[in-house]
Scaffold this active site. Structure first.
Site, PDB file in Angstrom:
ATOM      1  N   GLN A  34     -61.964  -0.471  10.556  1.00 35.66           N
ATOM      2  CA  GLN A  34     -62.496   0.878  10.408  1.00 35.66           C
ATOM      3  C   GLN A  34     -62.010   1.474   9.086  1.00 35.66           C
ATOM      4  O   GLN A  34     -62.462   2.520   8.667  1.00 35.66           O
ATOM      5  CB  GLN A  34     -62.012   1.764  11.566  1.00 35.66           C
ATOM      6  N   VAL A  66     -61.314   2.063   5.129  1.00 32.07           N
ATOM      7  CA  VAL A  66     -62.120   1.971   3.900  1.00 32.07           C
ATOM      8  C   VAL A  66     -61.264   1.489   2.730  1.00 32.07           C
ATOM      9  O   VAL A  66     -61.761   1.349   1.621  1.00 32.07           O
ATOM     10  CB  VAL A  66     -62.773   3.339   3.597  1.00 32.07           C
ATOM     11  N   ASP A  67     -59.975   1.218   2.987  1.00 29.79           N
ATOM     12  CA  ASP A  67     -59.124   0.659   1.922  1.00 29.79           C
ATOM     13  C   ASP A  67     -59.392  -0.841   1.784  1.00 29.79           C
ATOM     14  O   ASP A  67     -60.040  -1.437   2.646  1.00 29.79           O
ATOM     15  CB  ASP A  67     -57.639   0.926   2.231  1.00 29.79           C
ATOM     16  N   HIS A 102     -66.961   0.934   8.555  1.00 26.96           N
ATOM     17  CA  HIS A 102     -67.103   2.332   8.102  1.00 26.96           C
ATOM     18  C   HIS A 102     -67.158   2.444   6.584  1.00 26.96           C
ATOM     19  O   HIS A 102     -66.952   3.527   6.023  1.00 26.96           O
ATOM     20  CB  HIS A 102     -65.967   3.194   8.668  1.00 26.96           C
ATOM     21  N   CYS A 110     -82.253   5.159  -4.986  1.00 28.62           N
ATOM     22  CA  CYS A 110     -82.893   3.829  -4.923  1.00 28.62           C
ATOM     23  C   CYS A 110     -82.201   2.883  -3.947  1.00 28.62           C
ATOM     24  O   CYS A 110     -82.661   1.765  -3.740  1.00 28.62           O
ATOM     25  CB  CYS A 110     -82.925   3.200  -6.320  1.00 28.62           C
ATOM     26  N   CYS A 147     -76.247   5.150 -11.791  1.00 27.90           N
ATOM     27  CA  CYS A 147     -76.611   4.098 -10.828  1.00 27.90           C
ATOM     28  C   CYS A 147     -77.009   2.852 -11.606  1.00 27.90           C
ATOM     29  O   CYS A 147     -77.826   2.937 -12.533  1.00 27.90           O
ATOM     30  CB  CYS A 147     -77.777   4.554  -9.954  1.00 27.90           C
ATOM     31  N   ASN A 207     -49.970  -1.212  18.859  1.00 23.49           N
ATOM     32  CA  ASN A 207     -50.063   0.150  18.320  1.00 23.49           C
ATOM     33  C   ASN A 207     -48.703   0.833  18.372  1.00 23.49           C
ATOM     34  O   ASN A 207     -47.867   0.477  19.206  1.00 23.49           O
ATOM     35  CB  ASN A 207     -51.083   0.942  19.170  1.00 23.49           C
ATOM     36  N   GLU A 232     -48.062   3.885  19.241  1.00 27.66           N
ATOM     37  CA  GLU A 232     -47.991   4.708  20.457  1.00 27.66           C
ATOM     38  C   GLU A 232     -49.242   4.453  21.289  1.00 27.66           C
ATOM     39  O   GLU A 232     -50.225   3.922  20.768  1.00 27.66           O
ATOM     40  CB  GLU A 232     -47.911   6.187  20.068  1.00 27.66           C
ATOM     41  N   ALA A 289     -47.065  -2.010  13.244  1.00 28.06           N
ATOM     42  CA  ALA A 289     -47.899  -3.203  13.011  1.00 28.06           C
ATOM     43  C   ALA A 289     -47.190  -4.213  12.122  1.00 28.06           C
ATOM     44  O   ALA A 289     -47.335  -5.421  12.308  1.00 28.06           O
ATOM     45  CB  ALA A 289     -49.219  -2.777  12.379  1.00 28.06           C
TER      46      ALA A 289
HETATM   47  C1  BV8 Z   1     -64.620  12.226  16.637  1.00 25.26           C
HETATM   48  C2  BV8 Z   1     -65.452  11.387  17.584  1.00 25.26           C
HETATM   49  C3  BV8 Z   1     -65.477  11.931  18.967  1.00 25.26           C
HETATM   50  N1  BV8 Z   1     -66.825  11.303  17.031  1.00 25.26           N
HETATM   51  C4  BV8 Z   1     -67.449  10.122  17.044  1.00 25.26           C
HETATM   52  O1  BV8 Z   1     -66.961   9.111  17.523  1.00 25.26           O
HETATM   53  C5  BV8 Z   1     -68.782  10.124  16.367  1.00 25.26           C
HETATM   54  C6  BV8 Z   1     -69.862  10.643  17.334  1.00 25.26           C
HETATM   55  C7  BV8 Z   1     -70.054   9.793  18.495  1.00 25.26           C
HETATM   56  C8  BV8 Z   1     -70.801   8.671  18.549  1.00 25.26           C
HETATM   57  N2  BV8 Z   1     -70.738   8.149  19.814  1.00 25.26           N
HETATM   58  C9  BV8 Z   1     -69.962   8.932  20.576  1.00 25.26           C
HETATM   59  C10 BV8 Z   1     -69.575   8.805  21.922  1.00 25.26           C
HETATM   60  C11 BV8 Z   1     -68.753   9.758  22.433  1.00 25.26           C
HETATM   61  C12 BV8 Z   1     -68.319  10.824  21.625  1.00 25.26           C
HETATM   62  C13 BV8 Z   1     -68.691  10.931  20.273  1.00 25.26           C
HETATM   63  C14 BV8 Z   1     -69.504   9.975  19.759  1.00 25.26           C
HETATM   64  N3  BV8 Z   1     -69.090   8.786  15.867  1.00 25.26           N
HETATM   65  C15 BV8 Z   1     -69.930   8.702  14.792  1.00 25.26           C
HETATM   66  O2  BV8 Z   1     -70.446   9.658  14.252  1.00 25.26           O
HETATM   67  C16 BV8 Z   1     -70.209   7.297  14.290  1.00 25.26           C
HETATM   68  C17 BV8 Z   1     -69.596   7.049  12.908  1.00 25.26           C
HETATM   69  C18 BV8 Z   1     -68.145   7.222  12.918  1.00 25.26           C
HETATM   70  C19 BV8 Z   1     -67.556   6.755  11.577  1.00 25.26           C
HETATM   71  C20 BV8 Z   1     -67.047   7.928  10.759  1.00 25.26           C
HETATM   72  N4  BV8 Z   1     -66.296   7.447   9.593  1.00 25.26           N
HETATM   73  C21 BV8 Z   1     -65.014   7.133   9.602  1.00 25.26           C
HETATM   74  N5  BV8 Z   1     -64.378   6.638   8.498  1.00 25.26           N
HETATM   75  C22 BV8 Z   1     -65.027   6.657   7.213  1.00 25.26           C
HETATM   76  C23 BV8 Z   1     -64.631   7.888   6.502  1.00 25.26           C
HETATM   77  C24 BV8 Z   1     -63.227   7.887   6.015  1.00 25.26           C
HETATM   78  O3  BV8 Z   1     -62.499   6.929   6.259  1.00 25.26           O
HETATM   79  O4  BV8 Z   1     -62.909   8.873   5.357  1.00 25.26           O
HETATM   80  S1  BV8 Z   1     -64.115   7.309  11.073  1.00 25.26           S
HETATM   81  C25 BV8 Z   1     -62.445   7.277  10.566  1.00 25.26           C
HETATM   82  O5  BV8 Z   1     -61.755   7.937  11.594  1.00 25.26           O
HETATM   83  C26 BV8 Z   1     -61.211   6.981  12.479  1.00 25.26           C
HETATM   84  C27 BV8 Z   1     -59.742   7.201  12.437  1.00 25.26           C
HETATM   85  O6  BV8 Z   1     -59.207   6.550  13.490  1.00 25.26           O
HETATM   86  P1  BV8 Z   1     -57.954   5.544  13.316  1.00 25.26           P
HETATM   87  O7  BV8 Z   1     -58.246   4.560  12.245  1.00 25.26           O
HETATM   88  O8  BV8 Z   1     -57.649   5.074  14.663  1.00 25.26           O
HETATM   89  O9  BV8 Z   1     -56.789   6.505  12.726  1.00 25.26           O
HETATM   90  P2  BV8 Z   1     -55.957   7.623  13.533  1.00 25.26           P
HETATM   91  O10 BV8 Z   1     -55.181   8.352  12.516  1.00 25.26           O
HETATM   92  O11 BV8 Z   1     -56.822   8.379  14.461  1.00 25.26           O
HETATM   93  O12 BV8 Z   1     -54.938   6.761  14.449  1.00 25.26           O
HETATM   94  C28 BV8 Z   1     -53.993   5.933  13.864  1.00 25.26           C
HETATM   95  C29 BV8 Z   1     -53.375   5.124  15.012  1.00 25.26           C
HETATM   96  O13 BV8 Z   1     -52.458   4.200  14.442  1.00 25.26           O
HETATM   97  C30 BV8 Z   1     -51.212   4.305  15.095  1.00 25.26           C
HETATM   98  N6  BV8 Z   1     -50.192   4.003  14.081  1.00 25.26           N
HETATM   99  C31 BV8 Z   1     -49.688   4.837  13.127  1.00 25.26           C
HETATM  100  N7  BV8 Z   1     -48.782   4.157  12.357  1.00 25.26           N
HETATM  101  C32 BV8 Z   1     -48.756   2.874  12.840  1.00 25.26           C
HETATM  102  C33 BV8 Z   1     -48.031   1.695  12.484  1.00 25.26           C
HETATM  103  N8  BV8 Z   1     -47.150   1.690  11.484  1.00 25.26           N
HETATM  104  N9  BV8 Z   1     -48.247   0.563  13.196  1.00 25.26           N
HETATM  105  C34 BV8 Z   1     -49.130   0.552  14.249  1.00 25.26           C
HETATM  106  N10 BV8 Z   1     -49.861   1.641  14.628  1.00 25.26           N
HETATM  107  C35 BV8 Z   1     -49.669   2.776  13.930  1.00 25.26           C
HETATM  108  C36 BV8 Z   1     -51.132   5.716  15.651  1.00 25.26           C
HETATM  109  O14 BV8 Z   1     -50.327   5.697  16.785  1.00 25.26           O
HETATM  110  C37 BV8 Z   1     -52.606   5.992  16.008  1.00 25.26           C
HETATM  111  O15 BV8 Z   1     -52.894   5.526  17.327  1.00 25.26           O
HETATM  112  C38 BV8 Z   1     -61.526   5.604  11.944  1.00 25.26           C
HETATM  113  O16 BV8 Z   1     -62.658   5.104  12.591  1.00 25.26           O
HETATM  114  C39 BV8 Z   1     -61.831   5.892  10.483  1.00 25.26           C
HETATM  115  O17 BV8 Z   1     -62.681   4.947   9.922  1.00 25.26           O
HETATM  116  N11 BV8 Z   1     -71.612   7.133  14.075  1.00 25.26           N
HETATM  117  C40 BV8 Z   1     -72.475   7.152  15.094  1.00 25.26           C
HETATM  118  O18 BV8 Z   1     -72.134   7.311  16.237  1.00 25.26           O
HETATM  119  O19 BV8 Z   1     -73.785   6.893  14.665  1.00 25.26           O
HETATM  120  C41 BV8 Z   1     -74.782   6.895  15.674  1.00 25.26           C
HETATM  121  C42 BV8 Z   1     -74.848   5.607  16.400  1.00 25.26           C
HETATM  122  C43 BV8 Z   1     -73.924   4.603  16.307  1.00 25.26           C
HETATM  123  C44 BV8 Z   1     -74.044   3.420  17.054  1.00 25.26           C
HETATM  124  C45 BV8 Z   1     -75.045   3.237  17.861  1.00 25.26           C
HETATM  125  C46 BV8 Z   1     -75.974   4.260  17.943  1.00 25.26           C
HETATM  126  C47 BV8 Z   1     -75.843   5.438  17.237  1.00 25.26           C
END
Ligand code: BV8
Length: 229
Positions: free
Chosen positions: A91, A93-94, A109, A120, A136, A202, A204, A220
């Site tokens: 997920q 983008v890095d 993503h 285009c 572009c 993970n 947590e 990780a």
């Molecule tokens: C907020 C959420 C409720 N909303 C959605 O999910 C929406 C809407 C939705 C769709 N279906 C649903 C169903 C139910 C509810 C909502 C929805 N989804 C969408 O809009 C998606 C598009 C979503 C993509 C958006 N773009 C990103 N990224 C790019 C940008 C950018 O990066 O700037 S999402 C972005 O946020 C998400 C962040 O989550 P994590 O990576 O998990 O990061 P987070 O900080 O939350 O957690 C970090 C975890 O790591 C742990 N951690 C921390 N340090 C460590 C460590 N050291 N070691 C191990 N673990 C560690 C922590 O404990 C924690 O648990 C990633 O996906 C990331 O890519 N598109 C879509 O649905 O299109 C139509 C469709 C699709 C399919 C089929 C038909 C129709």
């Protein structure tokens, strides 16, 4: 891992945290100071292109100051040595998985190091400081390039390839993700329904922990090398 042949690994921001990249929801998270809908939606880009491009320019610039960590390196080693099927679905983008040497991977993503033309559709690698004003490579237009990032409400990339890999998998491993964003957050249930072994690594418990056969908690950079070992 005796009768495991095909593995799908899902990674999130947590696998890049130890490289110094902010996660999204943790303290000091990327979303801190920005409402997701103000920065990561097509509407935001239309409303305030400069703000959105600057946000991604800053994240792209930060990439040059970090390096893959032991988690990325261990997955790249698995990719080199695992004779069975493997697909790393990130997920993130890095570009840290690639820089660690992983090849059997995809960005569902999008990528910071890529841009595409809204006029285009031409896609091009982009490692520069400022996307705005970059022409572009396809149609030559000046202000039609946008970050090659899947915004909320947009269809993630490579959905068919991901579904096919999940369909053939024996093991699904989730690393460093909070399970808050769909469709990625739904893969563990999809895997369970298909009778696939599921493992979570993970820091947590996540929103999806309940669905995993096993959850190992910790950084990780320690858990992934130990799992690959
Ligand atoms: C907020 C959420 C409720 N909303 C959605 O999910 C929406 C809407 C939705 C769709 N279906 C649903 C169903 C139910 C509810 C909502 C929805 N989804 C969408 O809009 C998606 C598009 C979503 C993509 C958006 N773009 C990103 N990224 C790019 C940008 C950018 O990066 O700037 S999402 C972005 O946020 C998400 C962040 O989550 P994590 O990576 O998990 O990061 P987070 O900080 O939350 O957690 C970090 C975890 O790591 C742990 N951690 C921390 N340090 C460590 C460590 N050291 N070691 C191990 N673990 C560690 C922590 O404990 C924690 O648990 C990633 O996906 C990331 O890519 N598109 C879509 O649905 O299109 C139509 C469709 C699709 C399919 C089929 C038909 C129709």
């Amino acid at each position: 891992m005796t009768d495991i042949r095909n593995i799908v690994v899902l990674t999130g921001a947590g696998i890049s945290a130890e490289s110094g990249l902010n996660t999204f929801r943790g303290p000091g998270g990327l979303w801190e100071g920005h409402r997701v809908e103000d920065i990561c939606t097509p509407e935001a880009l239309a409303r305030n292109r400069a703000l959105v491009l600057d946000f991604y320019d800053q994240r792209r610039a930060a990439l040059a100051t970090v390096a893959p960590n032991a988690g990325h390196v261990a997955l790249a080693r698995l990719d080199r040595e695992w004779q069975g099927g493997l697909l790393i679905v990130t997920q993130n983008v890095d570009d840290l998985h690639e820089r660690a040497g992983a090849e059997r991977m995809l960005h569902m993503h999008g990528e910071l190091m890529s841009a595409f033309c809204e006029h285009c559709g031409h896609r091009q690698r982009f490692g520069g400081a400022m996307l705005d004003g970059t022409r572009c490579g396809g149609c030559g237009a000046a202000d039609t390039l946008r970050p090659d990032i899947v915004f909320f409400g947009e269809m993630p990339y490579e959905m068919d390839r991901i579904d096919a890999a999940l369909g053939a998998a024996d093991l699904f491993v989730s690393i460093g993700t909070s399970g808050a964003v769909y469709p990625a957050a739904g893969y563990v249930q999809q895997a369970r329904h298909a009778g696939i072994e599921t493992l979570e690594l993970n820091l947590e418990p996540s929103a999806g922990s309940y669905f995993f056969h096993e959850t190992r908690l910790g950084p990780a950079g320690e858990l992934v090398p130990a799992w690959v070992e």
